[in-house]
Design an enzyme around this catalytic site. Structure first.
Site, mmCIF file in Angstrom:
data_model
loop_
_atom_site.group_PDB
_atom_site.id
_atom_site.type_symbol
_atom_site.label_atom_id
_atom_site.label_comp_id
_atom_site.label_asym_id
_atom_site.label_seq_id
_atom_site.Cartn_x
_atom_site.Cartn_y
_atom_site.Cartn_z
ATOM 1 N N ASN A 264 36.389 38.217 47.370
ATOM 2 C CA ASN A 264 35.007 38.498 46.998
ATOM 3 C C ASN A 264 34.202 38.902 48.227
ATOM 4 O O ASN A 264 34.442 38.419 49.340
ATOM 5 C CB ASN A 264 34.357 37.345 46.213
ATOM 6 N N GLU B 134 30.310 39.212 49.099
ATOM 7 C CA GLU B 134 28.949 38.931 48.629
ATOM 8 C C GLU B 134 27.934 39.777 49.379
ATOM 9 O O GLU B 134 28.266 40.490 50.333
ATOM 10 C CB GLU B 134 28.665 37.427 48.767
ATOM 11 N N CYS C 222 33.409 41.005 43.068
ATOM 12 C CA CYS C 222 34.407 39.957 42.852
ATOM 13 C C CYS C 222 35.736 40.376 43.473
ATOM 14 O O CYS C 222 36.033 41.579 43.619
ATOM 15 C CB CYS C 222 34.660 39.724 41.373
ATOM 16 N N GLU D 187 38.647 40.348 42.178
ATOM 17 C CA GLU D 187 39.491 41.122 41.256
ATOM 18 C C GLU D 187 39.160 42.613 41.327
ATOM 19 O O GLU D 187 40.049 43.469 41.336
ATOM 20 C CB GLU D 187 39.286 40.655 39.807
ATOM 21 N N CYS E 63 35.653 37.072 35.702
ATOM 22 C CA CYS E 63 34.388 37.173 34.973
ATOM 23 C C CYS E 63 34.470 38.325 33.964
ATOM 24 O O CYS E 63 35.414 39.119 33.970
ATOM 25 C CB CYS E 63 33.227 37.384 35.950
ATOM 26 N N CYS F 126 34.908 41.855 35.432
ATOM 27 C CA CYS F 126 36.252 42.092 35.959
ATOM 28 C C CYS F 126 37.274 42.231 34.833
ATOM 29 O O CYS F 126 38.208 43.026 34.944
ATOM 30 C CB CYS F 126 36.650 40.976 36.917
HETATM 31 O O1 LIG Z 1 36.811 35.302 39.053
HETATM 32 C C1 LIG Z 1 35.936 35.271 39.937
HETATM 33 C C2 LIG Z 1 34.814 34.440 39.853
HETATM 34 C C3 LIG Z 1 33.900 34.481 40.886
HETATM 35 N N1 LIG Z 1 34.078 35.307 41.949
HETATM 36 C C4 LIG Z 1 33.121 35.303 43.063
HETATM 37 C C5 LIG Z 1 31.851 36.051 42.863
HETATM 38 C C6 LIG Z 1 30.919 35.309 43.802
HETATM 39 O O2 LIG Z 1 31.098 35.815 45.122
HETATM 40 C C7 LIG Z 1 31.430 33.878 43.792
HETATM 41 C C8 LIG Z 1 30.643 32.957 42.890
HETATM 42 O O3 LIG Z 1 30.535 33.496 41.611
HETATM 43 O O4 LIG Z 1 32.761 33.969 43.340
HETATM 44 C C9 LIG Z 1 35.183 36.119 42.035
HETATM 45 O O5 LIG Z 1 35.373 36.837 43.015
HETATM 46 N N2 LIG Z 1 36.061 36.088 41.019
HETATM 47 ZN ZN LIG Z 2 34.316 39.366 38.389
#
Ligand SMILES: O=c1ccn([C@H]2C[C@H](O)[C@@H](CO)O2)c(=O)[nH]1
Ligand SMILES: [Zn+2]
Length: 134
Positions: free
Chosen positions: A45, A47, A56, A58, A89, A92
């Protein structure tokens, strides 16, 4: 997917998770997708100070695969240190659906592994067949 391929996919996701950029949520996630030729592409991820601009893990992994010319994905792994499975999510799930038929979704937290199918996580998905069927 063989047990050995699954282990390789999960390991790649853990490796990518080390690079997670998650200063806001402090929730590090790793992901990896396997293409139909067995090649593995991973992501973490990423941010942003504008929270909604966050990527994310994925979707980063899918982007890596597509940018490397692989559009047919056969499996995905997601890893995080949660007691219940960190499933992809909604966004994704939709992005994964674009580049996969139904496929295994493997979730690992370092102690436990869970197995889902993409079609189970996103039933009746909207896809290009709807656009083609107008
Ligand atoms: O399946 C998931 C769920 C959450 N996140 C990340 C997004 C964000 O940076 C943090 C909290 O939601 O986790 C992912 O990368 N994948
Ligand atoms: Zn996602």
């Amino acid at each position: 997917m063989t047990a050995e391929q699954e282990d390789r996919l999960v390991r790649a996701a853990w490796e990518a998770r080390r690079h997670a950029y998650a200063p806001y949520s402090r929730f590090a996630v790793g992901a990896a997708v396997m293409a139909d030729d067995g090649q593995v592409f991973s992501g973490c991820n990423v941010e942003n100070a504008v929270y909604g601009a966050t990527l994310c893990a994925e979707r980063v992994a899918v982007g890596q695969a597509v940018a490397s010319g692989r559009r047919r994905l056969v499996a995905v792994a997601v890893v995080a240190e949660t007691s219940s499975p960190t499933t992809p999510c909604g966004t994704c799930r939709q992005v994964l659906t674009e580049f996969a038929q139904d496929m295994p979704v493997v979730i690992d937290n370092g102690r436990q592994r869970w197995h889902f199918r993409l079609a189970e996580l996103l039933p009746q998905a909207f896809g290009r067949s709807q656009l083609d069927g107008r």
